[in-house]
Design an enzyme around this catalytic site. Structure first.
Site: not given
Length: 205
Positions: A79, A185, A187
Site C-alpha cells: 500500500c 493489502h 493480508e
C-alpha cells in the site's frame, strides 16, 4: 528472516500473522541492525506519504533501506509502502520518496469517489507471468482489497505485473529485480492475498 519494518505507519501485526500462518519466519523490527541481518524486508504503510517519509528519516532508516535493496535484498512494499518506493508524491504537496523505482504518486481524478476502497479485480500487466515469480497462480478473475486515494504512475510500464481499474487503470503489483510492490493489502485479501505473500516468501528462500 523476513523483517517487517515498523516506522509507525503499517498493519504490522496482520502482515506478521499472515506470514507466520504461511510458515515463514518473520519479525517486526525498527533498527538498522535488524534490517541488515534480515534475508528480506517488508515495508507496510497506512497514512500520509509525507509523514511516512519523515518517520523513516527520524529513525535513520532511509539510507539503510536503500543500501540493503541496492545490495540485492528482496523488499516488498504494501500500500503506502509501495508508493514510498517511487521518486515523488503529490499528496498534499510535493514530497520526495525513496527513489527505488522511477515514477510518481498522484491522486485519482475528482470525478472518482476517493478513497478507492473495497474489492477490485486484477488485470495482467506487461510483467505478468502466471507460472513464475510474484504472479504465480494468479488469474484475471482474482480480486484483492484496496484502500487508497493516490496511485502510482510508473515511468517504466514494463515493471507492472498486475493492474486494476478504477476509472483509470493503475498498477496493483509491480516488480523490478528484487523490488516488489502491492498497492492493495494482501493480508486482507483472502486466498489471493495469501498466495501473493506466499509467492514473495518463496522467492527469497
Amino acid at each position: 528472516m523476513i523483517s517487517i519494518i515498523d516506522y509507525g505507519a503499517g498493519n504490522l501485526k496482520s502482515v506478521n500473522h499472515a506470514l507466520n500462518k504461511l510458515g515463514f519466519e518473520a519479525e517486526i523490527i525498527s533498527s538498522k541492525e535488524k534490517i541488515n541481518q534480515s534475508t528480506a524486508l517488508i515495508l507496510p504503510g497506512v497514512g500520509a506519504f509525507e509523514d511516512a517519509m519523515n518517520q523513516l528519516r527520524d529513525l535513520d532508516l532511509v539510507d539503510c533501506i536503500k543500501d540493503n535493496v541496492q545490495a540485492g535484498k528482496p523488499i516488498l512494499g504494501i500500500c503506502l509502502g509501495m508508493q514510498l518506493f517511487y521518486e515523488k508524491s503529490y499528496e498534499n504537496g510535493e514530497w520526495e520518496g525513496l527513489g527505488l523505482l522511477e515514477g510518481e504518486v498522484v491522486r485519482f481524478g475528482d470525478q472518482l469517489k476517493v478513497p478507492h476502497m473495497g474489492w477490485n479485480n486484477l488485470i495482467p500487466g506487461p510483467n505478468f507471468d502466471a507460472q513464475n515469480g510474484i504472479g504465480t497462480g494468479i488469474e484475471q478473475k482474482d480480486y484483492t482489497y484496496f484502500v487508497h486515494s493516490y496511485y502510482v504512475k510508473p515511468k517504466n510500464r514494463e515493471e507492472v505485473v498486475l493492474g486494476s481499474d478504477y476509472g483509470i487503470e493503475f498498477p496493483a503489483v509491480v516488480q523490478k529485480n528484487n523490488i516488489y510492490g502491492m498497492q492493495f493489502h494482501p493480508e486482507k485479501s483472502s486466498e489471493v492475498g495469501m498466495t501473493l505473500l506466499k509467492n514473495f516468501g518463496e522467492l527469497i528462500t
